[in-house]
Design a protein around this motif. Sequence first.
Motif, PDB file in Angstrom:
ATOM      1  N   ILE A   1       2.526 -34.336  34.105  1.00  0.00           N
ATOM      2  CA  ILE A   1       1.259 -33.604  33.997  1.00  0.00           C
ATOM      3  C   ILE A   1       0.206 -34.538  33.410  1.00  0.00           C
ATOM      4  CG2 ILE A   1       0.063 -31.639  32.964  1.00  0.00           C
ATOM      5  CD1 ILE A   1       2.718 -30.160  32.923  1.00  0.00           C
ATOM      6  N   HIS A   2      -0.794 -34.852  34.220  1.00  0.00           N
ATOM      7  CA  HIS A   2      -1.887 -35.722  33.794  1.00  0.00           C
ATOM      8  C   HIS A   2      -3.088 -34.880  33.359  1.00  0.00           C
ATOM      9  CE1 HIS A   2       0.489 -38.993  35.412  1.00  0.00           C
ATOM     10  NE2 HIS A   2       0.554 -38.374  36.572  1.00  0.00           N
ATOM     11  N   LEU A   3      -4.042 -35.524  32.727  1.00  0.00           N
ATOM     12  CA  LEU A   3      -5.195 -34.807  32.169  1.00  0.00           C
ATOM     13  C   LEU A   3      -5.958 -34.006  33.211  1.00  0.00           C
ATOM     14  CD1 LEU A   3      -6.712 -37.353  29.600  1.00  0.00           C
ATOM     15  CD2 LEU A   3      -5.801 -35.081  29.109  1.00  0.00           C
ATOM     16  N   ASP A   4      -6.067 -34.527  34.431  1.00  0.00           N
ATOM     17  CA  ASP A   4      -6.866 -33.833  35.445  1.00  0.00           C
ATOM     18  C   ASP A   4      -6.106 -32.692  36.116  1.00  0.00           C
ATOM     19  OD1 ASP A   4      -5.077 -35.355  36.887  1.00  0.00           O
ATOM     20  OD2 ASP A   4      -6.564 -36.201  38.271  1.00  0.00           O
ATOM     21  N   MET A   5      -4.843 -32.459  35.716  1.00  0.00           N
ATOM     22  CA  MET A   5      -4.038 -31.403  36.332  1.00  0.00           C
ATOM     23  C   MET A   5      -4.100 -30.081  35.566  1.00  0.00           C
ATOM     24  SD  MET A   5      -0.707 -33.627  37.492  1.00  0.00           S
ATOM     25  CE  MET A   5       0.126 -32.250  38.272  1.00  0.00           C
ATOM     26  N   GLY A   6      -4.914 -30.043  34.518  1.00  0.00           N
ATOM     27  CA  GLY A   6      -5.075 -28.798  33.773  1.00  0.00           C
ATOM     28  C   GLY A   6      -3.973 -28.516  32.779  1.00  0.00           C
ATOM     29  N   PRO A   7      -3.621 -29.484  31.918  1.00  0.00           N
ATOM     30  CA  PRO A   7      -2.543 -29.240  30.956  1.00  0.00           C
ATOM     31  C   PRO A   7      -2.885 -28.116  29.982  1.00  0.00           C
ATOM     32  CG  PRO A   7      -3.775 -31.204  30.344  1.00  0.00           C
ATOM     33  CD  PRO A   7      -4.261 -30.804  31.712  1.00  0.00           C
ATOM     34  N   THR A   8      -1.853 -27.486  29.466  1.00  0.00           N
ATOM     35  CA  THR A   8      -2.042 -26.469  28.444  1.00  0.00           C
ATOM     36  C   THR A   8      -2.598 -27.115  27.178  1.00  0.00           C
ATOM     37  OG1 THR A   8      -0.051 -25.420  29.308  1.00  0.00           O
ATOM     38  CG2 THR A   8      -0.916 -24.565  27.229  1.00  0.00           C
ATOM     39  N   THR A   9      -3.527 -26.408  26.528  1.00  0.00           N
ATOM     40  CA  THR A   9      -4.050 -26.836  25.238  1.00  0.00           C
ATOM     41  C   THR A   9      -3.599 -25.838  24.180  1.00  0.00           C
ATOM     42  OG1 THR A   9      -6.018 -27.836  26.240  1.00  0.00           O
ATOM     43  CG2 THR A   9      -6.129 -27.338  23.896  1.00  0.00           C
ATOM     44  N   TRP A  10      -3.016 -26.325  23.102  1.00  0.00           N
ATOM     45  CA  TRP A  10      -2.621 -25.471  21.987  1.00  0.00           C
ATOM     46  C   TRP A  10      -3.438 -25.824  20.753  1.00  0.00           C
ATOM     47  CZ3 TRP A  10       1.246 -27.344  25.263  1.00  0.00           C
ATOM     48  CH2 TRP A  10       2.086 -26.383  25.856  1.00  0.00           C
ATOM     49  N   LEU A  11      -3.667 -24.839  19.891  1.00  0.00           N
ATOM     50  CA  LEU A  11      -4.259 -25.064  18.576  1.00  0.00           C
ATOM     51  C   LEU A  11      -3.140 -24.875  17.550  1.00  0.00           C
ATOM     52  CD1 LEU A  11      -7.664 -23.124  18.819  1.00  0.00           C
ATOM     53  CD2 LEU A  11      -7.138 -25.487  19.490  1.00  0.00           C
ATOM     54  N   PRO A  12      -2.469 -25.952  17.143  1.00  0.00           N
ATOM     55  CA  PRO A  12      -1.334 -25.833  16.222  1.00  0.00           C
ATOM     56  C   PRO A  12      -1.716 -25.124  14.925  1.00  0.00           C
ATOM     57  CG  PRO A  12      -1.419 -28.032  17.178  1.00  0.00           C
ATOM     58  CD  PRO A  12      -2.691 -27.351  17.564  1.00  0.00           C
ATOM     59  N   GLY A  13      -0.790 -24.345  14.426  1.00  0.00           N
ATOM     60  CA  GLY A  13      -1.009 -23.655  13.160  1.00  0.00           C
ATOM     61  C   GLY A  13      -1.771 -22.354  13.265  1.00  0.00           C
ATOM     62  N   THR A  14      -2.079 -21.916  14.495  1.00  0.00           N
ATOM     63  CA  THR A  14      -2.865 -20.679  14.651  1.00  0.00           C
ATOM     64  C   THR A  14      -1.981 -19.466  14.912  1.00  0.00           C
ATOM     65  OG1 THR A  14      -3.221 -21.199  17.003  1.00  0.00           O
ATOM     66  CG2 THR A  14      -4.940 -21.864  15.453  1.00  0.00           C
ATOM     67  N   HIS A  15      -0.705 -19.565  14.588  1.00  0.00           N
ATOM     68  CA  HIS A  15       0.207 -18.425  14.729  1.00  0.00           C
ATOM     69  C   HIS A  15       0.299 -17.655  13.411  1.00  0.00           C
ATOM     70  CE1 HIS A  15       2.340 -21.832  13.139  1.00  0.00           C
ATOM     71  NE2 HIS A  15       3.486 -21.184  12.976  1.00  0.00           N
ATOM     72  N   THR A  16      -0.757 -17.729  12.605  1.00  0.00           N
ATOM     73  CA  THR A  16      -0.790 -17.105  11.287  1.00  0.00           C
ATOM     74  C   THR A  16      -1.774 -15.934  11.261  1.00  0.00           C
ATOM     75  OG1 THR A  16      -2.578 -18.531  10.490  1.00  0.00           O
ATOM     76  CG2 THR A  16      -0.320 -19.351  10.232  1.00  0.00           C
ATOM     77  N   LEU A  17      -1.643 -15.081  10.248  1.00  0.00           N
ATOM     78  CA  LEU A  17      -2.555 -13.946  10.079  1.00  0.00           C
ATOM     79  C   LEU A  17      -3.983 -14.430   9.866  1.00  0.00           C
ATOM     80  CD1 LEU A  17      -3.113 -10.938   9.704  1.00  0.00           C
ATOM     81  CD2 LEU A  17      -2.484 -11.203   7.286  1.00  0.00           C
ATOM     82  N   GLU A  18      -4.153 -15.445   9.050  1.00  0.00           N
ATOM     83  CA  GLU A  18      -5.491 -15.964   8.771  1.00  0.00           C
ATOM     84  C   GLU A  18      -6.184 -16.443  10.045  1.00  0.00           C
ATOM     85  OE1 GLU A  18      -7.670 -19.416   6.016  1.00  0.00           O
ATOM     86  OE2 GLU A  18      -5.497 -19.432   6.307  1.00  0.00           O
TER      87      GLU A  18
END
Length: 418
Positions: A284-301
């Motif tokens: 999966i290369h950058l132009d193929m639409g890779p998933t983007t995650w925001l690490p640490g955002t699985h919290t209540l805050e």
Amino acid sequence: MKHKMSVFLKTTTAAIQLLFLLIVPRGLDAFSTRRADVTKVGIPVAVVRGDPTARFHLGMASSSNIASGLLYQEQEKMIVSRGIVEEELMSQNKLITELLSPKIQVRGMGSAGGFGGGKNKAGGEKQKGKSNKKDLAWKTEAAEYAKTLQKDGVVRIDNVLSPKLVDRLRKYAYDLRLTSEQEVKEGKVQPIERFADVLLKQNRCDLTIPLGDEIVSDALNQALRESAVGHTISNILSESAVLYELSCLMSDPGSQRQVMHPDTPFIEGKGPVLYTCFIALQDIHLDMGPTTWLPGTHTLEAHEEFMDDHVPKDCSNSRKDILIRDRPAVLGTLTKGSCAIFDSRCLHCGTANQSEQSRALFYFSFKSPNIGHPGNPGSIRKPLGAAQVTLKALRDDLALRSDGKGQPLIDHFKDLMT
């Protein structure tokens, strides 16, 4: 630009809320646990689902199909527009890096890697000893992967499926897609019997995978028994975790960027709800639409910030947009056969496929045995989903298969999925 963007976000959010309330019938079980979240988030979080196709389960009455179709088209336009806004926000973020696998060294073993078990020879004590040693190495690795997964909400594991198996699985998936599309076209099956409902349908699909075909069993065996993946999931959810999804996400050239979203809400006192494993069926290369995650955002805050889309009177950014703009992000530029396991509460989105190659992710999800309905219908064939197959039961059946003793559980579902 900031003023125009804030005004756009405010009006877009209000319009989407109105459309959602018009479309979704009250009391629908799939949304009942999360209806309070919907109006806060703006985008219907309850029904927006993972990469690359946010899924939208409508459950419409036939009499409203025409009206709902028109509303759906308008909603898609708004979500595409919102995705562009979020892309602009994230372009200001200097903390976007590639999702990399943690460096884990198992003492005395080198790197345990994956796809190394193979089939045992009958009565071969030496082979069994070798297999047990590898399994111990994978367990040791999994304990470290699980720590990262619990801390960040996402972890990468390399070499989960062998290159040759990936090539076979990719061909199988695209052949199955063509067959399924033809079956739907000819009226032999309903669309929902082969494809999960999706939002932003153009150039993408979520193809549910039947359990029983040899290539699927081979892939599950390598992932769940001959790599650290199965142990990583059981380390957190236990072996009583329930198979909740088995599918393949396909993002064709021209597919649009998703909006940022979690797959399930944060529920205090419940812990993780669902873990999903995306396995890349090609580099999966950058132009193929890779998933983007925001690490640490699985919290209540983080979820409270994400749900706060109020735009201040000075037209500065909402807390939600500040979160999207400023949080460090990682990109799922996975190599063929590698995977990303993520917590369903972790914010993520699929980006636009601007390449000339379709991107496919074979995936499965396991649900906590302590949770009833997680708040989002799973992408899985109905007989398999209804059976509540545990991780232990599936691994045990795959072990019997590897020992040449058959696969009674898998064969049972094969007969049900013709």
